[in-house]
Design an enzyme around this catalytic site. Structure first.
Site, PDB file in Angstrom:
ATOM      1  N   ARG A  11     -12.057 -19.546  15.055  1.00  0.00           N
ATOM      2  CA  ARG A  11     -13.348 -19.035  15.539  1.00  0.00           C
ATOM      3  C   ARG A  11     -14.480 -19.984  15.166  1.00  0.00           C
ATOM      4  NH1 ARG A  11     -13.547 -12.490  15.155  1.00  0.00           N
ATOM      5  NH2 ARG A  11     -11.996 -12.165  16.763  1.00  0.00           N
ATOM      6  N   VAL A  26       0.853  -1.205   0.000  1.00  0.00           N
ATOM      7  CA  VAL A  26       0.000   0.000   0.000  1.00  0.00           C
ATOM      8  C   VAL A  26       0.883   1.247   0.000  1.00  0.00           C
ATOM      9  CG1 VAL A  26      -1.639   1.353   1.381  1.00  0.00           C
ATOM     10  CG2 VAL A  26      -1.984  -1.119   1.118  1.00  0.00           C
ATOM     11  N   ARG A  73      -0.592 -17.905  14.800  1.00  0.00           N
ATOM     12  CA  ARG A  73      -0.746 -16.547  14.268  1.00  0.00           C
ATOM     13  C   ARG A  73       0.568 -15.918  13.832  1.00  0.00           C
ATOM     14  NH1 ARG A  73      -5.291 -14.024  17.273  1.00  0.00           N
ATOM     15  NH2 ARG A  73      -3.963 -12.285  17.823  1.00  0.00           N
ATOM     16  N   ASP A  95      -8.287 -17.159   9.922  1.00  0.00           N
ATOM     17  CA  ASP A  95      -9.458 -18.048  10.023  1.00  0.00           C
ATOM     18  C   ASP A  95     -10.051 -18.486   8.681  1.00  0.00           C
ATOM     19  OD1 ASP A  95      -9.184 -17.613  12.747  1.00  0.00           O
ATOM     20  OD2 ASP A  95     -10.687 -16.022  12.800  1.00  0.00           O
TER      21      ASP A  95
HETATM   22  P1  ADP Z   1     -11.369  -9.372  13.042  1.00  0.00           P
HETATM   23  O1  ADP Z   1     -11.278  -8.136  12.252  1.00  0.00           O
HETATM   24  O2  ADP Z   1     -10.088 -10.151  13.053  1.00  0.00           O
HETATM   25  O3  ADP Z   1     -12.591 -10.201  12.712  1.00  0.00           O
HETATM   26  P2  ADP Z   1     -12.750  -8.420  15.444  1.00  0.00           P
HETATM   27  O4  ADP Z   1     -14.032  -9.123  15.152  1.00  0.00           O
HETATM   28  O5  ADP Z   1     -12.273  -8.433  16.856  1.00  0.00           O
HETATM   29  O6  ADP Z   1     -11.518  -8.967  14.587  1.00  0.00           O
HETATM   30  O7  ADP Z   1     -12.931  -6.901  14.974  1.00  0.00           O
HETATM   31  C1  ADP Z   1     -11.838  -6.006  15.017  1.00  0.00           C
HETATM   32  C2  ADP Z   1     -12.328  -4.619  15.300  1.00  0.00           C
HETATM   33  O8  ADP Z   1     -13.177  -4.154  14.248  1.00  0.00           O
HETATM   34  C3  ADP Z   1     -13.180  -4.463  16.551  1.00  0.00           C
HETATM   35  O9  ADP Z   1     -12.423  -4.423  17.739  1.00  0.00           O
HETATM   36  C4  ADP Z   1     -13.856  -3.134  16.279  1.00  0.00           C
HETATM   37  O10 ADP Z   1     -12.953  -2.054  16.505  1.00  0.00           O
HETATM   38  C5  ADP Z   1     -14.128  -3.234  14.779  1.00  0.00           C
HETATM   39  N1  ADP Z   1     -15.492  -3.734  14.550  1.00  0.00           N
HETATM   40  C6  ADP Z   1     -15.944  -4.995  14.695  1.00  0.00           C
HETATM   41  N2  ADP Z   1     -17.275  -5.082  14.451  1.00  0.00           N
HETATM   42  C7  ADP Z   1     -17.664  -3.816  14.148  1.00  0.00           C
HETATM   43  C8  ADP Z   1     -18.943  -3.224  13.806  1.00  0.00           C
HETATM   44  N3  ADP Z   1     -20.066  -3.946  13.760  1.00  0.00           N
HETATM   45  N4  ADP Z   1     -18.979  -1.892  13.556  1.00  0.00           N
HETATM   46  C9  ADP Z   1     -17.858  -1.146  13.626  1.00  0.00           C
HETATM   47  N5  ADP Z   1     -16.641  -1.650  13.935  1.00  0.00           N
HETATM   48  C10 ADP Z   1     -16.535  -2.952  14.203  1.00  0.00           C
HETATM   49  O1  F6P Z   2      -9.387 -14.261  14.326  1.00  0.00           O
HETATM   50  C1  F6P Z   2      -8.113 -14.771  14.547  1.00  0.00           C
HETATM   51  C2  F6P Z   2      -8.046 -15.516  15.865  1.00  0.00           C
HETATM   52  O2  F6P Z   2      -6.719 -16.002  16.024  1.00  0.00           O
HETATM   53  C3  F6P Z   2      -9.059 -16.643  16.030  1.00  0.00           C
HETATM   54  O3  F6P Z   2      -8.670 -17.813  15.349  1.00  0.00           O
HETATM   55  C4  F6P Z   2      -9.108 -16.781  17.521  1.00  0.00           C
HETATM   56  O4  F6P Z   2     -10.371 -17.263  17.935  1.00  0.00           O
HETATM   57  C5  F6P Z   2      -8.920 -15.364  18.010  1.00  0.00           C
HETATM   58  O5  F6P Z   2      -8.329 -14.637  16.933  1.00  0.00           O
HETATM   59  C6  F6P Z   2      -8.057 -15.238  19.233  1.00  0.00           C
HETATM   60  O6  F6P Z   2      -8.071 -13.911  19.625  1.00  0.00           O
HETATM   61  P1  F6P Z   2      -7.064 -13.287  20.706  1.00  0.00           P
HETATM   62  O7  F6P Z   2      -5.782 -13.020  20.013  1.00  0.00           O
HETATM   63  O8  F6P Z   2      -7.748 -12.053  21.147  1.00  0.00           O
HETATM   64  O9  F6P Z   2      -6.874 -14.294  21.792  1.00  0.00           O
END
Ligand code: ADP
Ligand code: F6P
Length: 324
Positions: A174, A26, A257, A130
């Protein structure tokens, strides 16, 4: 070309190997097209706190082979709130940033979609071990994680067969069984437990016992972290029912990871990074880079978010044929 002059990049959610290759692509693509590029530290948290700094080509030197993310990452549940999103947009405006690249998983891309709906020009890059993001054959980091799992299970197999043991190996993912199912196929596991398919303790016990009766020197049970049975409960059950093998359990955890990204992940992240910047320059927003066959395409985030990425049903069948 659209009127984009200054872009920013962030990595969000769980880190994944190859994110650095994405940041590098990027930054250097942006500079190539005459843009100013900024890095946002610690994802949406850093955005809201204004932790935003200019990056040049030298800042991303020597990182393509590193796991993790030099921009760091964070989880910030509060970013779901409109008032917090508004603060983030205010920070972007303060810095004159008119295009944003978010590298992250399902949650991070949901945040990106929220910003797009509020008028920010944003492009997502799927980055998560994942492989649960709909619309792309792979996300950045999946291949490296699978290779780490493969190497770990190969090692466990050596000791398992030396001691006639059944090993329970819990892998991440997950609510998605991609890593577990593919790990099962490439290591020849006797049993694989997936979130997508319920298994009873009795079925599992019978499969392990069958392996013992067939004269196998060991058995491997791969358990996705989102499966309906807990690793600890399976260990207790198998020990109580004396199925022949001694029982040992290993939770691979965050080892999955880290590490140097594979060639596949470096290439994928690099191509995604270039495509993301070019999409912004073409005036696109609310889209995600995706791998379709051998090609990089763009998908609407509206289409991607909220969908579950299905496992390949053909691989389900293969696993039944091959586990004998
Ligand atoms: P990943 O991106 O790896 O799936 P998370 O589900 O923890 O990890 O989401 C990462 C971050 O994205 C969250 O901590 C939050 O800051 C943001 N996020 C997640 N869901 C939402 C949502 N519905 N609306 C806005 N921001 C979100
Ligand atoms: O989304 C990536 C992941 O490594 C999942 O496979 C796992 O459930 C989760 O994140 C673990 O999250 P943390 O690093 O917060 O323990």
């Amino acid at each position: 070309m659209g009127n984009i002059n200054r872009i920013a990049v962030m990595t969000s959610g769980g880190d994944s190997p190859g994110m650095n290759a994405g940041i590098r692509a990027v930054v250097r693509t942006g500079i190539h097209y005459g843009l100013e590029v900024y890095g946002i530290r610690q994802a949406y948290l850093g955005l809201v706190n204004g932790d935003i700094e200019r990056m040049d080509a030298r800042d991303v030197g020597g990182i393509i082979q590193q796991g993790g993310t030099i921009l760091q990452t964070a989880r910030m549940p509060e970013f779901k709130e409109e008032s917090v999103q508004r603060k983030g947009i205010r920070r972007l405006n303060e810095h004159g940033i008119d295009g944003l690249v978010v590298i992250g998983g399902d949650g991070s891309l949901t945040g990106a979609l929220a910003l797009h709906r509020r008028g920010v020009k944003v492009v997502g890059i799927p980055g998560s071990i994942d492989n649960d993001i709909w619309g792309t054959a792979s996300s950045v980091g999946v291949d490296t994680a699978l290779n780490t799992i493969l190497e770990s299970i190969d090692r466990l197999r050596d000791t398992a067969s030396s001691h006639e043991r059944v090993f329970l190996v819990e892998v991440m993912g997950r609510q998605c069984g991609y890593l577990a199912m593919n790990a099962g196929l490439i290591t020849g596991a006797e049993v694989v437990l997936l979130p997508e398919e319920k298994t009873t303790m009795e079925e599992l016990g019978e499969a392990v016992e069958e392996a013992y009766l067939k004269g196998k020197s060991h058995a491997m049970v791969i358990i996705a972290e989102g499966a309906n049975l807990e690793t600890i409960d399976i260990a207790t059950y198998l020990e109580q029912h004396d199925i022949g093998f001694e029982v040992r359990a290993t939770i691979l955890g965050h080892v999955q990871r880290g590490g140097r990204p594979t060639a596949f992940d470096r290439l994928l992240a690099t191509r995604f990074g270039v495509a993301a910047v070019e999409a912004l320059l073409e005036g696109k927003s609310g889209v995600m880079t995706a791998l379709e066959g051998r090609d990089i395409v763009l998908r609407e985030l509206e289409e991607v978010i909220g969908k579950q990425r299905p496992l390949n049903p053909h691989l389900f069948e293969l696993s039944e044929i091959l586990t004998r």
